[in-house]
Motif scaffolding. Structure first.
Motif, mmCIF file in Angstrom:
data_model
loop_
_atom_site.group_PDB
_atom_site.id
_atom_site.type_symbol
_atom_site.label_atom_id
_atom_site.label_comp_id
_atom_site.label_asym_id
_atom_site.label_seq_id
_atom_site.Cartn_x
_atom_site.Cartn_y
_atom_site.Cartn_z
ATOM 1 N N ILE A 1 0.822 -1.215 0.000
ATOM 2 C CA ILE A 1 0.000 0.000 0.000
ATOM 3 C C ILE A 1 0.857 1.267 0.000
ATOM 4 C CG2 ILE A 1 -1.964 -1.117 1.144
ATOM 5 C CD1 ILE A 1 -1.128 0.320 3.743
ATOM 6 N N GLY A 2 0.253 2.321 -0.537
ATOM 7 C CA GLY A 2 0.837 3.657 -0.455
ATOM 8 C C GLY A 2 -0.271 4.547 0.067
ATOM 9 N N VAL A 3 -0.034 5.200 1.190
ATOM 10 C CA VAL A 3 -1.105 5.987 1.814
ATOM 11 C C VAL A 3 -0.623 7.395 2.144
ATOM 12 C CG1 VAL A 3 -2.348 4.023 2.810
ATOM 13 C CG2 VAL A 3 -0.454 5.045 4.070
ATOM 14 N N THR A 4 -1.564 8.266 2.506
ATOM 15 C CA THR A 4 -1.174 9.619 2.917
ATOM 16 C C THR A 4 -0.455 9.517 4.262
ATOM 17 O OG1 THR A 4 -3.244 9.964 4.085
ATOM 18 C CG2 THR A 4 -3.191 10.640 1.784
ATOM 19 N N ALA A 5 0.319 10.522 4.570
ATOM 20 C CA ALA A 5 1.093 10.477 5.821
ATOM 21 C C ALA A 5 0.179 10.374 7.034
ATOM 22 C CB ALA A 5 1.983 11.711 5.915
ATOM 23 N N VAL A 6 -0.987 11.049 6.976
ATOM 24 C CA VAL A 6 -1.918 11.005 8.113
ATOM 25 C C VAL A 6 -2.325 9.557 8.403
ATOM 26 C CG1 VAL A 6 -4.223 11.684 8.888
ATOM 27 C CG2 VAL A 6 -2.840 13.300 7.637
ATOM 28 N N MET A 7 -2.510 8.785 7.337
ATOM 29 C CA MET A 7 -2.991 7.408 7.500
ATOM 30 C C MET A 7 -1.882 6.426 7.856
ATOM 31 S SD MET A 7 -5.238 7.423 4.039
ATOM 32 C CE MET A 7 -5.697 5.694 4.035
ATOM 33 N N ALA A 8 -0.649 6.758 7.498
ATOM 34 C CA ALA A 8 0.449 5.786 7.575
ATOM 35 C C ALA A 8 0.577 5.126 8.948
ATOM 36 C CB ALA A 8 1.759 6.450 7.182
ATOM 37 N N ALA A 9 0.523 5.936 10.015
ATOM 38 C CA ALA A 9 0.723 5.372 11.362
ATOM 39 C C ALA A 9 -0.296 4.286 11.682
ATOM 40 C CB ALA A 9 0.649 6.488 12.392
#
Lengths: 274, 218
Positions: free
Chosen positions: A199-207
């Motif tokens: 997956i590649g996600v936005t930084a907000v979602m990464a954690a």
């Protein structure tokens, strides 16, 4: 010093906005060259695409719209260019209504740049609503969800779709996502049909998704602009994400300095009051 | 420096500046841009849903091809009509007299949704996560083993913090305190990622203004 700290604690928030704007504009005009350290989770995504052999097929899901394109667009450009360099074929799709046309223009940009032919080197399925139902039905037959592609062409009339039935025909699935659709990919896709998923996600979602990495439910994760910059570094094509990440570093430095000064001013003010 | 001559780019730049104007203070231009976003998004969504869903899923199989590829034959077409009818029932919400009919499609959606979500959610978010928190004995003495130990300590202390049937005193209190620290580290990481995400968006807009609109950056 006390006068300065008192002024800082009364600082107009607009001054901070102005400082942030300067911290972004100046490095944009005069790009800095800072190194980008590659993390293992990004390397795993890169290695997955690197493992593709000429003619291999993978599914690239892109679920984002104009609001998050700044973070995810550099990532998808890097992945698509990498796939083309490996001679692999890709089928793209979108499960975010606001992104369907944007994604199409991004795919077309890379295809024109690299001379990729639609229907042979790549395909675009377009958008369908309700990600869970789409992901589940694609596990049986992608034609259940996508009888036609984005342009209204029957899938079987295009060579790239001819021998594709379900996830078993893809080497892996890579979802670049700014929605809760990532959960759907893990839950209804990976867990139900057991295919390699990155997956590649936005930084907000990464954690929120690192725990899936720890449990082995995803192969790798690209987190926001940092993930894109790491991918570009591995690809050896340091483009937009790398330049933007350098600007990020300067902004982060500014934020850290402001937090330290703000805390010192706050504590000094508290001491004065007591 | 080559200023854009594309009216679309000028409109986008104007609306970007309208939104940025809120940073100074709330104003008419900001509100116009804000309302435009809501209106245009709703309109765009509607068109996309008609073009990408209603037409290929319903109009083409029922009226043009007279065949549904998922279930070929008359049965498939009959099921399509039933599905469309259930979809139309949702709109009875606008009538006070017939709004109860909307509960039928909603109940079906919820029922199917729950049937899929509950077992897969348990599998994905509970069982597999629990498995991941078990230390692999082969990794003891390595960095992987140390990381696994940290995960186990974090999970157990975090769960203890959310255990409210016993006062957080003594040993329980100490473990709960470790749980708070674990949570704080998690929140810190999330905040860092959030700051990065927001700055990325700012950089994206600034890049658009300086590159696509003003043509200052090549």
């Amino acid at each position: 010093m006390r006068g300065f700290l008192a002024k800082v604690s009364q600082l107009d928030r607009r001054v901070i906005f102005l400082l942030m704007a300067v911290a972004v504009i100046i490095p944009l005009l005069f790009p800095a060259k800072l190194s980008v350290k590659v993390t293992p989770e990004s390397k795993k995504v890169f290695d997955l695409v690197e493992s593709l052999q000429p003619g291999d097929l993978f599914l690239l899901d892109m679920d984002y719209g104009p609001d998050t394109m700044a973070e995810l667009e550099p990532m998808t450009y890097a992945i698509m260019r990498h796939a083309h360099r490996r001679g692999a074929r890709l089928i793209c799709m979108c499960l975010a209504a606001t992104g369907v046309s944007l994604i199409e223009s991004e795919i077309r940009t890379v295809a024109e740049e690299r001379g990729m032919e639609y229907g042979r080197d790549y395909g675009y399925l377009g958008y369908r609503p309700y990600p869970a139902a789409v992901i589940l039905s694609m596990g049986q037959d992608i034609r259940q969800s996508f009888p036609i592609d984005y342009y209204g062409t029957r899938l079987d009339s295009l060579p790239i779709f001819r021998n594709v039935k379900n996830y078993r025909d893809f080497k892996f699935v890579l979802s670049v996502n700014a929605t809760s659709g990532v959960d759907a990919w893990i839950m209804y896709g990976k867990e139900r049909y057991n295919f390699p998923l990155a997956i590649g996600v936005t930084a907000v979602m990464a954690a929120d998704y690192y725990n899936y990495l720890q449990s082995g439910q995803i192969v790798g994760i690209l987190g926001g602009l940092k993930g894109a910059a790491e991918y570009e570094t591995l690809l050896g094509e340091g483009e937009r994400a790398t330049i933007w990440m350098n600007i990020q570093s300067i902004c982060h430095l500014l934020i850290v300095v402001l937090i330290i000064i703000g805390n010192i001013a706050f504590m000094a003010g508290k001491k004065d009051q007591s | 420096m080559a200023l854009s001559v594309d009216p679309g780019v000028w409109l986008a730049a104007f609306l970007t500046l309208c939104i940025f104007s809120f940073l100074y203070k709330d104003n008419l231009f900001y509100r116009i841009a804000e309302h435009l976003v809501v209106g245009v998004s709703a309109g765009y969504w509607l068109v996309i849903l008609i073009r990408q869903t209603l037409v290929p899923y319903f109009v083409i199989p029922l009226f043009r091809e007279r065949n549904w590829n998922v279930i070929p034959g008359p049965l498939g077409l009959f099921l399509l009509v039933i599905a469309a009818f259930l979809g139309i029932l949702i709109f009875t919400r606008f009538s006070t007299r017939y709004s109860w009919l909307a509960r039928i499609p909603i109940a079906i959606i919820w029922g199917i949704g729950a049937g899929f979500v509950i077992p897969l959610s348990l599998q994905t978010k509970v069982i597999r996560q629990l498995q991941a928190s078990i230390i692999d004995l082969k990794t003891v003495g390595t960095w992987d083993g140390f990381n696994s130990l940290l995960v186990v300590i974090g999970v157990l202390s975090g769960l203890t913090y959310f255990f409210f049937s016993k006062a957080h005193k003594g040993a329980v209190g100490s473990v709960a305190k470790v749980g708070i620290w674990t949570l704080m580290i998690g929140f810190g990481a999330t905040f860092g990622f959030t700051a990065m995400a927001r700055i990325s968006l700012l950089i994206g807009r600034m890049d658009f203004l300086l590159r696509d609109w003003l043509g200052i950056i090549k």
